[in-house]
Enzyme design. Structure first.
Site, PDB file in Angstrom:
ATOM      1  N   ASP A 106       0.871  -1.172   0.000  1.00  0.00           N
ATOM      2  CA  ASP A 106       0.000   0.000   0.000  1.00  0.00           C
ATOM      3  C   ASP A 106       0.918   1.236   0.000  1.00  0.00           C
ATOM      4  OD1 ASP A 106      -2.248   1.574   0.256  1.00  0.00           O
ATOM      5  OD2 ASP A 106      -2.518   1.206   2.383  1.00  0.00           O
ATOM      6  N   GLY A 108       3.835   1.143   1.264  1.00  0.00           N
ATOM      7  CA  GLY A 108       5.169   0.566   1.105  1.00  0.00           C
ATOM      8  C   GLY A 108       6.027   0.698   2.352  1.00  0.00           C
ATOM      9  N   LYS A 134      -0.896  -1.481  -4.741  1.00  0.00           N
ATOM     10  CA  LYS A 134      -1.712  -0.263  -4.801  1.00  0.00           C
ATOM     11  C   LYS A 134      -0.771   0.922  -5.007  1.00  0.00           C
ATOM     12  CE  LYS A 134      -4.693  -0.889  -1.073  1.00  0.00           C
ATOM     13  NZ  LYS A 134      -5.484  -0.339   0.042  1.00  0.00           N
ATOM     14  N   ASP A 162      -7.691  -8.639   5.862  1.00  0.00           N
ATOM     15  CA  ASP A 162      -8.771  -8.453   6.822  1.00  0.00           C
ATOM     16  C   ASP A 162      -9.576  -7.183   6.600  1.00  0.00           C
ATOM     17  OD1 ASP A 162      -6.566  -6.720   7.803  1.00  0.00           O
ATOM     18  OD2 ASP A 162      -7.936  -6.383   9.470  1.00  0.00           O
TER      19      ASP A 162
HETATM   20  P1  IMP Z   1       1.817  -0.461   3.843  1.00  0.00           P
HETATM   21  O1  IMP Z   1       0.946   0.771   3.810  1.00  0.00           O
HETATM   22  O2  IMP Z   1       2.316  -0.797   2.455  1.00  0.00           O
HETATM   23  O3  IMP Z   1       2.908  -0.319   4.852  1.00  0.00           O
HETATM   24  O4  IMP Z   1       0.871  -1.666   4.271  1.00  0.00           O
HETATM   25  C1  IMP Z   1       0.735  -2.019   5.606  1.00  0.00           C
HETATM   26  C2  IMP Z   1      -0.185  -3.180   5.799  1.00  0.00           C
HETATM   27  O5  IMP Z   1      -1.514  -2.685   5.780  1.00  0.00           O
HETATM   28  C3  IMP Z   1      -0.185  -4.287   4.755  1.00  0.00           C
HETATM   29  O6  IMP Z   1       0.828  -5.222   4.931  1.00  0.00           O
HETATM   30  C4  IMP Z   1      -1.549  -4.885   5.010  1.00  0.00           C
HETATM   31  O7  IMP Z   1      -1.497  -5.761   6.114  1.00  0.00           O
HETATM   32  C5  IMP Z   1      -2.387  -3.683   5.367  1.00  0.00           C
HETATM   33  N1  IMP Z   1      -3.145  -3.224   4.204  1.00  0.00           N
HETATM   34  C6  IMP Z   1      -2.828  -2.257   3.314  1.00  0.00           C
HETATM   35  N2  IMP Z   1      -3.787  -2.111   2.400  1.00  0.00           N
HETATM   36  C7  IMP Z   1      -4.749  -3.008   2.728  1.00  0.00           C
HETATM   37  C8  IMP Z   1      -6.025  -3.348   2.152  1.00  0.00           C
HETATM   38  O8  IMP Z   1      -6.489  -2.809   1.139  1.00  0.00           O
HETATM   39  N3  IMP Z   1      -6.718  -4.339   2.790  1.00  0.00           N
HETATM   40  C9  IMP Z   1      -6.266  -4.995   3.893  1.00  0.00           C
HETATM   41  N4  IMP Z   1      -5.090  -4.701   4.464  1.00  0.00           N
HETATM   42  C10 IMP Z   1      -4.349  -3.717   3.883  1.00  0.00           C
HETATM   43 MG    MG Z   2      -4.848  -4.832   8.804  1.00  0.00          MG
END
Ligand code: IMP
Ligand code: MG
Length: 178
Positions: A106, A108, A134, A162
């Site tokens: 998301d 990252g 994303k 989730d």
């Molecule tokens: P980051 O924003 O890339 O650091 O993502 C953090 C974490 O948020 C991911 O590993 C997922 O566990 C969760 N996450 C991000 N986007 C989604 C989504 O669309 N659905 C469910 N979990 C999400």
């Molecule tokens: Mg989560």
């Protein structure tokens, strides 16, 4: 559909069949790229557990499975206050060909933090395989080597992901339509 308490606007993004097809394609590519090697699979809990289970069963080269969990705590306006990594039982990737397996990138932030820590353990190689990307929400520069689907900026759930800790058990991936 049984994914949520707001059935009206829930929309399926990828069916069980779509996912199965794409996971098989990823597994085929990975098996080709790692021919003659052994993969040290590292799954990022909890969201990757179903994706990883399906993926590893289709990869044809020898493979081991390890797991990590990253705990994050967010401050105001989503700024990160702290992160912690839990390496689950006898975690050893030094000199190994590591394939980090995660369900989604998301912003990252989580994965880049994790990748930096894993690199300090001196693996022979480190590649990243994700089911969904994303890119619109990216805050840090991180690119996966294997991407199942590139998706718009929706909060998605099901197939391990989730919705407030529920819906991980859905065999398909859904989102709420605006
Ligand atoms: P980051 O924003 O890339 O650091 O993502 C953090 C974490 O948020 C991911 O590993 C997922 O566990 C969760 N996450 C991000 N986007 C989604 C989504 O669309 N659905 C469910 N979990 C999400
Ligand atoms: Mg989560």
């Amino acid at each position: 559909m049984r994914g949520s308490d707001m059935h009206v606007r829930e929309q399926v993004l990828y069916t069980e069949k779509d996912i199965k097809k794409r996971v098989s394609e990823l597994a085929r590519q990975i098996s080709e790229d790692y021919a003659g090697k052994e993969i040290t699979g590292v799954g990022v809990l909890k969201g990757s557990f179903i994706f990883m289970a399906d993926l590893v069963r289709e990869i044809t080269v020898p493979l081991t499975c390890s797991f990590v969990q990253v705990y994050t705590r967010e401050g105001e306006e989503g700024s990160l206050v702290s992160k912690n990594i839990l390496y689950i039982y006898k975690f050893d990737i030094t000199g190994k060909d590591v394939l980090l397996i995660s369900e989604i990138i998301d912003t990252g932030v989580t994965l880049s933090y994790l990748v930096n820590h894993l690199k300090e353990m001196k693996p022979n190689s480190l590649k990243l395989c994700i089911l969904m990307d994303k890119p619109e929400r990216r805050k840090v520069n991180i690119k996966a080597d294997y991407v199942g689907f590139t998706i718009p900026n929706h909060y998605v759930f099901g197939y391990g992901l989730d919705n407030k800790e529920r819906a991980r058990d859905l065999p398909y991936i859904s989102f709420y339509k605006e």
